[in-house]
Design a protein around this motif. Sequence first.
Motif, PDB file in Angstrom:
ATOM      1  N   ALA A  29      11.286   0.733  -3.796  1.00 21.29           N
ATOM      2  CA  ALA A  29      10.444   0.940  -4.978  1.00 21.29           C
ATOM      3  C   ALA A  29       9.580  -0.277  -5.279  1.00 21.29           C
ATOM      4  CB  ALA A  29      11.318   1.279  -6.186  1.00 21.29           C
ATOM      5  N   ARG A  30      10.046  -1.465  -4.886  1.00 19.01           N
ATOM      6  CA  ARG A  30       9.282  -2.680  -5.152  1.00 19.01           C
ATOM      7  C   ARG A  30       7.888  -2.614  -4.536  1.00 19.01           C
ATOM      8  NH1 ARG A  30      14.101  -6.898  -3.439  1.00 19.01           N
ATOM      9  NH2 ARG A  30      15.396  -6.696  -5.336  1.00 19.01           N
ATOM     10  N   LYS A  31       7.768  -1.939  -3.429  1.00 18.20           N
ATOM     11  CA  LYS A  31       6.492  -1.806  -2.737  1.00 18.20           C
ATOM     12  C   LYS A  31       5.463  -1.072  -3.590  1.00 18.20           C
ATOM     13  CE  LYS A  31       4.611   0.590   1.342  1.00 18.20           C
ATOM     14  NZ  LYS A  31       4.987   1.410   2.531  1.00 18.20           N
ATOM     15  N   TYR A  32       5.940  -0.216  -4.496  1.00 16.05           N
ATOM     16  CA  TYR A  32       5.049   0.630  -5.286  1.00 16.05           C
ATOM     17  C   TYR A  32       4.876   0.125  -6.715  1.00 16.05           C
ATOM     18  CZ  TYR A  32       5.782   3.703  -1.338  1.00 16.05           C
ATOM     19  OH  TYR A  32       5.853   4.222  -0.063  1.00 16.05           O
ATOM     20  N   MET A  33       5.412  -1.046  -7.000  1.00 19.58           N
ATOM     21  CA  MET A  33       5.319  -1.611  -8.339  1.00 19.58           C
ATOM     22  C   MET A  33       4.183  -2.614  -8.424  1.00 19.58           C
ATOM     23  SD  MET A  33       9.329  -2.318  -9.213  1.00 19.58           S
ATOM     24  CE  MET A  33      10.499  -0.983  -9.426  1.00 19.58           C
ATOM     25  N   ASP A  34       3.526  -2.620  -9.547  1.00 23.84           N
ATOM     26  CA  ASP A  34       2.478  -3.602  -9.813  1.00 23.84           C
ATOM     27  C   ASP A  34       3.114  -4.772 -10.540  1.00 23.84           C
ATOM     28  OD1 ASP A  34       0.354  -5.134 -10.666  1.00 23.84           O
ATOM     29  OD2 ASP A  34      -0.844  -3.452 -11.366  1.00 23.84           O
ATOM     30  N   GLU A  35       3.206  -5.910  -9.883  1.00 24.16           N
ATOM     31  CA  GLU A  35       3.889  -7.058 -10.473  1.00 24.16           C
ATOM     32  C   GLU A  35       3.161  -7.612 -11.698  1.00 24.16           C
ATOM     33  OE1 GLU A  35       4.381  -9.922  -7.431  1.00 24.16           O
ATOM     34  OE2 GLU A  35       5.840  -8.727  -6.287  1.00 24.16           O
ATOM     35  N   LYS A  84      16.326  10.325   2.598  1.00 30.01           N
ATOM     36  CA  LYS A  84      15.429   9.326   2.028  1.00 30.01           C
ATOM     37  C   LYS A  84      14.332   9.960   1.180  1.00 30.01           C
ATOM     38  CE  LYS A  84      16.302   5.974   5.699  1.00 30.01           C
ATOM     39  NZ  LYS A  84      15.709   5.102   6.746  1.00 30.01           N
ATOM     40  N   VAL A  85      13.731   9.153   0.341  1.00 31.86           N
ATOM     41  CA  VAL A  85      12.634   9.590  -0.516  1.00 31.86           C
ATOM     42  C   VAL A  85      11.378   9.764   0.336  1.00 31.86           C
ATOM     43  CG1 VAL A  85      11.239   9.007  -2.540  1.00 31.86           C
ATOM     44  CG2 VAL A  85      13.666   8.314  -2.432  1.00 31.86           C
ATOM     45  N   VAL A  86      10.669  10.876   0.167  1.00 28.17           N
ATOM     46  CA  VAL A  86       9.478  11.143   0.974  1.00 28.17           C
ATOM     47  C   VAL A  86       8.253  10.485   0.344  1.00 28.17           C
ATOM     48  CG1 VAL A  86      10.439  13.301   1.846  1.00 28.17           C
ATOM     49  CG2 VAL A  86       8.980  13.330  -0.196  1.00 28.17           C
ATOM     50  N   ASP A  87       7.221  10.300   1.152  1.00 27.35           N
ATOM     51  CA  ASP A  87       6.023   9.587   0.698  1.00 27.35           C
ATOM     52  C   ASP A  87       5.374  10.196  -0.545  1.00 27.35           C
ATOM     53  OD1 ASP A  87       6.327   7.692   2.658  1.00 27.35           O
ATOM     54  OD2 ASP A  87       4.857   8.577   4.030  1.00 27.35           O
ATOM     55  N   PRO A  88       5.220  11.536  -0.649  1.00 26.08           N
ATOM     56  CA  PRO A  88       4.611  12.086  -1.873  1.00 26.08           C
ATOM     57  C   PRO A  88       5.378  11.736  -3.148  1.00 26.08           C
ATOM     58  CG  PRO A  88       4.617  13.731  -0.133  1.00 26.08           C
ATOM     59  CD  PRO A  88       5.468  12.594   0.357  1.00 26.08           C
ATOM     60  N   VAL A  89       6.703  11.634  -3.023  1.00 24.93           N
ATOM     61  CA  VAL A  89       7.509  11.263  -4.195  1.00 24.93           C
ATOM     62  C   VAL A  89       7.309   9.792  -4.525  1.00 24.93           C
ATOM     63  CG1 VAL A  89       9.869  11.048  -5.088  1.00 24.93           C
ATOM     64  CG2 VAL A  89       9.188  13.100  -3.825  1.00 24.93           C
ATOM     65  N   TRP A  90       7.227   8.947  -3.506  1.00 23.59           N
ATOM     66  CA  TRP A  90       6.931   7.534  -3.755  1.00 23.59           C
ATOM     67  C   TRP A  90       5.578   7.381  -4.445  1.00 23.59           C
ATOM     68  CZ3 TRP A  90      10.542   4.330  -4.225  1.00 23.59           C
ATOM     69  CH2 TRP A  90      11.624   4.241  -3.341  1.00 23.59           C
ATOM     70  N   ASN A  91       4.608   8.171  -4.065  1.00 21.34           N
ATOM     71  CA  ASN A  91       3.290   8.091  -4.697  1.00 21.34           C
ATOM     72  C   ASN A  91       3.350   8.504  -6.160  1.00 21.34           C
ATOM     73  OD1 ASN A  91       2.150   7.245  -2.280  1.00 21.34           O
ATOM     74  ND2 ASN A  91       1.607   9.321  -1.636  1.00 21.34           N
ATOM     75  N   LEU A  92       4.157   9.519  -6.457  1.00 23.60           N
ATOM     76  CA  LEU A  92       4.340   9.923  -7.854  1.00 23.60           C
ATOM     77  C   LEU A  92       5.080   8.846  -8.637  1.00 23.60           C
ATOM     78  CD1 LEU A  92       5.294  13.691  -7.418  1.00 23.60           C
ATOM     79  CD2 LEU A  92       3.106  12.761  -8.221  1.00 23.60           C
ATOM     80  N   PHE A  93       6.045   8.208  -7.986  1.00 25.15           N
ATOM     81  CA  PHE A  93       6.741   7.092  -8.630  1.00 25.15           C
ATOM     82  C   PHE A  93       5.760   5.982  -8.992  1.00 25.15           C
ATOM     83  CE2 PHE A  93       8.484   2.816  -8.027  1.00 25.15           C
ATOM     84  CZ  PHE A  93       9.372   2.762  -9.081  1.00 25.15           C
ATOM     85  N   GLN A  94       4.856   5.670  -8.091  1.00 28.20           N
ATOM     86  CA  GLN A  94       3.869   4.624  -8.359  1.00 28.20           C
ATOM     87  C   GLN A  94       3.025   4.976  -9.581  1.00 28.20           C
ATOM     88  OE1 GLN A  94       0.723   3.916  -5.388  1.00 28.20           O
ATOM     89  NE2 GLN A  94       1.168   1.722  -5.634  1.00 28.20           N
ATOM     90  N   LEU A  95       2.610   6.242  -9.683  1.00 27.18           N
ATOM     91  CA  LEU A  95       1.846   6.686 -10.852  1.00 27.18           C
ATOM     92  C   LEU A  95       2.678   6.553 -12.124  1.00 27.18           C
ATOM     93  CD1 LEU A  95      -0.559   8.071 -12.223  1.00 27.18           C
ATOM     94  CD2 LEU A  95       0.452  10.273 -11.564  1.00 27.18           C
ATOM     95  N   MET A  96       3.941   6.997 -12.055  1.00 32.62           N
ATOM     96  CA  MET A  96       4.836   6.867 -13.208  1.00 32.62           C
ATOM     97  C   MET A  96       4.976   5.414 -13.623  1.00 32.62           C
ATOM     98  SD  MET A  96       8.073   5.839 -14.283  1.00 32.62           S
ATOM     99  CE  MET A  96       8.722   5.439 -12.676  1.00 32.62           C
ATOM    100  N   HIS A  97       5.145   4.530 -12.639  1.00 32.59           N
ATOM    101  CA  HIS A  97       5.323   3.112 -12.927  1.00 32.59           C
ATOM    102  C   HIS A  97       4.079   2.526 -13.583  1.00 32.59           C
ATOM    103  CE1 HIS A  97       7.164  -0.842 -12.384  1.00 32.59           C
ATOM    104  NE2 HIS A  97       5.979  -1.278 -12.009  1.00 32.59           N
ATOM    105  N   GLN A  98       2.919   2.907 -13.119  1.00 31.57           N
ATOM    106  CA  GLN A  98       1.672   2.421 -13.703  1.00 31.57           C
ATOM    107  C   GLN A  98       1.516   2.891 -15.140  1.00 31.57           C
ATOM    108  OE1 GLN A  98      -1.092   3.998 -10.848  1.00 31.57           O
ATOM    109  NE2 GLN A  98      -0.956   2.219  -9.492  1.00 31.57           N
ATOM    110  N   ARG A  99       1.940   4.118 -15.416  1.00 28.68           N
ATOM    111  CA  ARG A  99       1.773   4.673 -16.761  1.00 28.68           C
ATOM    112  C   ARG A  99       2.782   4.107 -17.751  1.00 28.68           C
ATOM    113  NH1 ARG A  99       2.357   9.354 -18.383  1.00 28.68           N
ATOM    114  NH2 ARG A  99       0.600   9.285 -19.838  1.00 28.68           N
ATOM    115  N   THR A 100       4.005   3.854 -17.297  1.00 25.82           N
ATOM    116  CA  THR A 100       5.052   3.389 -18.213  1.00 25.82           C
ATOM    117  C   THR A 100       5.133   1.874 -18.296  1.00 25.82           C
ATOM    118  OG1 THR A 100       6.742   3.399 -16.478  1.00 25.82           O
ATOM    119  CG2 THR A 100       6.448   5.443 -17.744  1.00 25.82           C
ATOM    120  N   GLY A 101       4.628   1.176 -17.290  1.00 29.79           N
ATOM    121  CA  GLY A 101       4.797  -0.267 -17.235  1.00 29.79           C
ATOM    122  C   GLY A 101       6.112  -0.674 -16.612  1.00 29.79           C
ATOM    123  N   GLY A 102       6.900   0.303 -16.177  1.00 29.85           N
ATOM    124  CA  GLY A 102       8.172   0.011 -15.519  1.00 29.85           C
ATOM    125  C   GLY A 102       9.359   0.400 -16.374  1.00 29.85           C
ATOM    126  N   VAL A 103      10.222   1.262 -15.836  1.00 32.01           N
ATOM    127  CA  VAL A 103      11.451   1.666 -16.524  1.00 32.01           C
ATOM    128  C   VAL A 103      12.611   1.590 -15.538  1.00 32.01           C
ATOM    129  CG1 VAL A 103      10.270   3.183 -18.159  1.00 32.01           C
ATOM    130  CG2 VAL A 103      11.085   4.117 -15.981  1.00 32.01           C
TER     131      VAL A 103
END
Length: 309
Positions: A269-275, A227-246
Amino acid sequence: MLKPRLGHVNLGLGVGLRTVHFAHILEHQPKVDWFEIISENFMDSAGRPRHVLELIAARYPIVMHGVSLSIGSTDPLNREYLKKLKTLAESINARWISDHVCWTGVAGRNTHDLLPIPYNESTLSHLVKRIRIVQEILERPLVLENPSSYLEFQDSTMTESEFICRMAEEADCGLLLDVNNVYVSSVNHEFDPVQYIEAIPARRVVQCHLAGHTNCGTHLIDTHNGKVVDPVWNLFQLMHQRTGGVATLLEWDADIPPFPVVHAEVLKARKYMDENLPVCDRHFSEESVANPSSTAIPHPASFITAEVE
């Protein structure tokens, strides 16, 4: 004539297509947004794997992800390989083709590993030229992924993030941001993964990879296992915020569990996305590569648009 533009639309949350899941997918037609294939697994296949792929491609968007382009090698580009890659992409209406910022062999021999490159001006110039040639041959954009790495070159004169940023801009290509690879390399080489992601040009990011890795104590290995570890999920959240979602995909390539387990992991991943973030609809350049015609079923998440002059 065609005047192509390289743009993208968020495909949603996808899963890597693996043979162990063929039966489940065909029988249950799961509500997954899209699939990514390993290009080399299907380029020379005319049997059941290719037949199953075509059935799946008729229902789901497909993205191609390669491991043998060897864009960083000093060997001449393998034009026969590129011809097969292009033929496969056209037959399944691939949304885009990706590979890695690496080399995989020399003197005509494939090591079947993603080997690191030195980050300097000479290597950058070499890659930019080869990327432009590949895009012209494929007649579609090339999307390149940041690698995980376990050693660095003394000849490097810039950071990996600076190199990848300049490569994408100068070659006018897309980026596949693997946030697990960022984390793995940041631990192995002791750099700040947040600064890395903040340095990557968000408008170039077309796709994101998530995966598990193996912690060996002194270093991490990108095994795509677990499974994906928490630090990677946190980086995903940052990526999502910067790109707007890809388009975001989960890779799971060792000790692969049943399909519902893999799918459930990417849905986290939905948990880390800003709707409230807007849907992406950016374009990289007016002078990229052409959109091939397709006979597959249309889908709103087409990657390339083209204007007729």
